[in-house]
Scaffold this motif. Structure first.
Motif, PDB file in Angstrom:
ATOM      1  N   ALA A  52     -55.533  -9.918   2.988  1.00 27.79           N
ATOM      2  CA  ALA A  52     -54.524  -8.925   3.328  1.00 27.79           C
ATOM      3  C   ALA A  52     -54.027  -8.103   2.147  1.00 27.79           C
ATOM      4  O   ALA A  52     -53.417  -7.059   2.331  1.00 27.79           O
ATOM      5  CB  ALA A  52     -53.326  -9.605   3.998  1.00 27.79           C
ATOM      6  N   GLN A  53     -54.263  -8.593   0.898  1.00 26.42           N
ATOM      7  CA  GLN A  53     -53.721  -7.923  -0.299  1.00 26.42           C
ATOM      8  C   GLN A  53     -52.206  -7.788  -0.166  1.00 26.42           C
ATOM      9  O   GLN A  53     -51.604  -6.760  -0.491  1.00 26.42           O
ATOM     10  CB  GLN A  53     -54.363  -6.552  -0.496  1.00 26.42           C
ATOM     11  N   PHE A  94     -55.436  -4.777   9.812  1.00 24.22           N
ATOM     12  CA  PHE A  94     -56.806  -4.564  10.272  1.00 24.22           C
ATOM     13  C   PHE A  94     -56.804  -4.210  11.758  1.00 24.22           C
ATOM     14  O   PHE A  94     -55.793  -4.363  12.441  1.00 24.22           O
ATOM     15  CB  PHE A  94     -57.664  -5.821  10.052  1.00 24.22           C
ATOM     16  N   SER A  95     -57.951  -3.711  12.191  1.00 19.70           N
ATOM     17  CA  SER A  95     -58.130  -3.419  13.624  1.00 19.70           C
ATOM     18  C   SER A  95     -59.167  -4.377  14.175  1.00 19.70           C
ATOM     19  O   SER A  95     -60.283  -4.456  13.662  1.00 19.70           O
ATOM     20  CB  SER A  95     -58.585  -1.968  13.809  1.00 19.70           C
ATOM     21  N   GLU A  96     -58.813  -5.152  15.212  1.00 17.57           N
ATOM     22  CA  GLU A  96     -59.728  -6.159  15.750  1.00 17.57           C
ATOM     23  C   GLU A  96     -61.012  -5.545  16.291  1.00 17.57           C
ATOM     24  O   GLU A  96     -62.049  -6.179  16.330  1.00 17.57           O
ATOM     25  CB  GLU A  96     -59.043  -6.952  16.865  1.00 17.57           C
ATOM     26  N   GLU A 109     -52.039  -3.648  12.296  1.00 16.87           N
ATOM     27  CA  GLU A 109     -52.346  -2.227  12.251  1.00 16.87           C
ATOM     28  C   GLU A 109     -52.610  -1.862  10.807  1.00 16.87           C
ATOM     29  O   GLU A 109     -51.928  -2.347   9.892  1.00 16.87           O
ATOM     30  CB  GLU A 109     -51.169  -1.417  12.806  1.00 16.87           C
ATOM     31  N   LYS A 110     -53.618  -1.042  10.600  1.00 23.62           N
ATOM     32  CA  LYS A 110     -53.985  -0.679   9.235  1.00 23.62           C
ATOM     33  C   LYS A 110     -52.780  -0.103   8.489  1.00 23.62           C
ATOM     34  O   LYS A 110     -52.113   0.819   8.954  1.00 23.62           O
ATOM     35  CB  LYS A 110     -55.131   0.334   9.234  1.00 23.62           C
TER      36      LYS A 110
END
Length: 652
Positions: A581-582, A608-610, A638-639
């Motif tokens: 995730a940073q 991220f987007s699944e 969500e990005k």
């Protein structure tokens, strides 16, 4: 080509062959080869491979030895087709021995050679073999990917028999994941294809597989039909040793349908065949099942006779766990006959064996305190009852003295009072014994549930930790076959070291769960806090926040399986945030709304987007554990806006 066995039943049956395995002295076998083939390396390689295949069902050490001899001799041979076959043979031998990582290495080498040779059937064989190996490591997604690659090539080459084999393998994967409907679908597809090909052995095996999975689906009547076909098929093929297994499945299904007389007949026939072939464990196991069936019918005397017979076979095995069911059956049968003292003695034997097998000293102490408390409680109740009886006697005496003033009537009243007292005392004794027996049977059921939880955690320990340790051993063993530069060797050892540390951590977590009958919210809080403290040491650039809302009932308890699943999901979610995730901040929060407990794990990372990522084993394991928990798992990401994972578990 190595073919995976089509079902757990047949895997069990193969064990029969190893009982009478012939041990080969390696030096004698080597001397017999050398004078025959002299310096012809190709013939030696082919002969060693034949020996490896020959002993793969009887002596695994010899099978691996000859496969390694073929591999050594193959260094002088430069024929790609032979090298591919050598790699495949060595991979099979490693897999039979349980060295799955080594098996995958050589299956991959065989696949590379076969791709160069452009032999589509052999390429499909390697895909199937890689599917089998990944299945054994619990990598179900990878296994299915290889199986479907194999099926496409077999269809293209019109290899229908091999396609049926792979369909059965796919069914096994889904059965292991308890997706019984999907397992049934693929077993039936394999069965249908074998019927078209008139492959008798394939038909019989898949009939047995279908009968077994239908029991899991509680479709007992259908299970009986398929299991009968399997039993008749094995008889026709002269595989009498395998017949009692589908017979037992028939008996279990008929027992579940309350068709007890038919179930008894099948149980007895299966027992007779197991006796004939000297299978002491299965004989005792089926005898116990028959005794349980007889208890359901209140045939208590017959149940006792069968349970006693099972002792003769249990004594010939190391499986003392079989005594648990035997003692439970004997306790219930004697209770049914009114032999409460004998029933209670068998319960005590059950309790003692259960303590020996499944309980630690701490749990034993708790049980002893509980028994002491119950004993003191019963003594107080009995004393109180005696006081009541004495008071009643005094009242009778006083009333008779006042009314009659006659010695005869007083004596009559005393006699009546004495008779009432004796009758009440006898009644109290009977009630006490019945209460003790009910409590004992209730405790048996409770301990059975605890036993099932510990067995499930033990299987998890065996599957996860065992496969990880096998991976470590195989990785170290593989270093012998490669000439690595120092920096690569150091990197390889670092990887093994890290994997070992993770294995130790998982082992400690599993032992923590096994040492507890139940896991409270407070236990989870402590375990999560320890995990976060360790994470802080390893990731100094990330801040952690762990909070528990005042609404949370800290004394609420989960079963040990539920507790470890909740902890594993939280652990996997935090690890994903750290790795991918940073994030600079990770927050874990526990809160409660009405009868639902919420665990929230959130970060301020990249999100991220699944739909745009490939679902990894981590997310799949989280979802699988949530299903086992009967909890709702929600992943929101969500990005650029971080990720939040929520576990919603209803409290019972």
């Amino acid at each position: 080509m190595k073919i995976k066995v089509l079902g757990s039943l047949f895997i069990t049956l193969l064990l029969c062959f190893t009982v009478k395995a012939q041990v080969i002295k390696k030096n004698e076998a080597d001397r017999s080869v050398a004078p025959t083939f002299s310096n012809n390396a190709l013939k030696k390689v082919q002969y060693y491979m034949e020996l490896s295949d020959k002993y793969s069902n009887t002596h695994l050490d010899s099978s691996l030895h000859f496969a390694q001899k073929a591999f050594q001799e193959s260094k002088q041979v430069k024929v790609d087709s032979v090298l591919a076959q050598v790699y495949n043979t060595l991979a099979n031998a490693y897999e039979y021995k349980g060295h799955i990582d080594s098996a995958i290495t050589f299956h991959t080498l065989a696949l590379q050679k076969r791709i160069q040779l452009k032999n589509q059937v052999l390429i499909a064989d390697s895909y199937n073999n890689l599917g089998v190996s990944n299945d054994q490591l619990g990598k179900f997604k990878e296994a299915l990917e290889y199986y479907f690659k194999a099926i496409r090539l077999y269809e293209k080459e019109n290899e229908r028999s091999k396609k049926a084999m792979v369909l059965g393998n796919i069914g096994i994967v889904y059965k292991q994941q308890k997706a019984f409907d999907k397992a049934l679908y693929y077993y039936k597809k394999a069965n249908s294809l074998y019927l078209q090909l008139q492959d008798e052995f394939g038909i019989v095996v898949t009939n047995g597989n279908i009968g077994s999975v239908l029991i899991d689906l509680k479709r007992y009547a259908e299970s009986v039909s398929y299991s009968k076909l399997a039993a008749k098929g094995y008889e026709k093929l002269k595989y009498d040793r395998y017949v009692p297994y589908p017979l037992t499945n028939i008996a279990i299904a008929q027992d579940s349908l309350k068709r007890y007389s038919e179930a008894e007949e099948k149980y007895l026939k299966a027992i007779s065949l197991h006796k004939e072939y000297g299978n002491n464990y299965e004989t005792a196991n089926v005898l116990n099942a028959l005794a349980t069936c007889l208890n359901k019918q209140r045939k208590f005397e017959e149940s006792i006779r069968v349970s006693i017979e099972s002792s003769n076979f249990i004594d010939k095995t190391d499986a003392s766990k079989l005594n648990l069911n035997q003692y439970k059956n004997l306790a219930r049968a004697h209770a049914g006959l009114g032999n409460f003292s004998t029933a209670y003695s068998y319960y005590e034997k059950y309790d003692q064996l259960k303590d020996k097998l499944f309980e630690d000293e701490k749990t034993k102490s708790i049980f002893e305190l509980e028994k002491r408390y119950e004993t003191e409680k019963k003594e107080k109740e009995l004393a109180h009852e005696k006081v009541k009886v004495t008071q009643r006697e005094l009242k009778i005496k006083q009333k008779n003295t006042q009314l009659y003033f006659a010695l005869g009537l007083i004596l009559t009243a005393l006699i009546i009072g004495s008779l009432l007292y004796k009758h009440q005392k006898a009644r109290n004794t009977q009630l006490k014994k019945e209460a003790q027996l009910k409590e004992a049977l209730l405790k048996i059921e409770t301990q059975n549930k605890l036993q099932e939880q510990r067995l499930q955690i033990s299987r998890d320990l065996h599957d996860n930790i065992g496969s990880q340790l096998t991976f470590i051993i195989s990785s170290i063993d593989n270093l012998k076959y490669f000439d690595l530069a120092k920096e690569k060797l150091v990197s390889k050892f670092d990887n093994i070291s890290g994997f070992t540390k993770n294995t130790i951590t998982e082992l400690r977590d599993t032992i923590w769960a096994m040492n507890k009958n139940t896991i409270s919210v407070e236990d989870l809080q402590i375990r999560i806090a320890n995990f976060i403290d360790n994470a802080k040491l390893a990731t100094q650039h990330i801040s952690f926040d762990f909070s528990i809302d005042k609404s949370v009932v800290a004394i609420h308890e989960f079963s040990s399986i539920e507790g470890i699943n909740i902890y594993r999901i939280i652990q996997e979610a935090v690890n994903n945030s750290i790795k991918y995730a940073q994030a600079s901040q990770i927050q874990i929060e526990l809160k409660q709304e009405s009868d639902t407990l919420f665990f929230l794990i959130s970060d301020n990372g990249i999100g991220f987007s699944e739909t745009e990522i490939e679902m990894g084993n981590g997310l799949q394991n989280m979802r699988k554990r949530a299903v086992e928990l009967k909890a709702e798992l929600k992943i929101e990401s969500e990005k650029g806006k971080g990720t939040c994972i929520t576990i919603a578990k209803k409290l019972m």
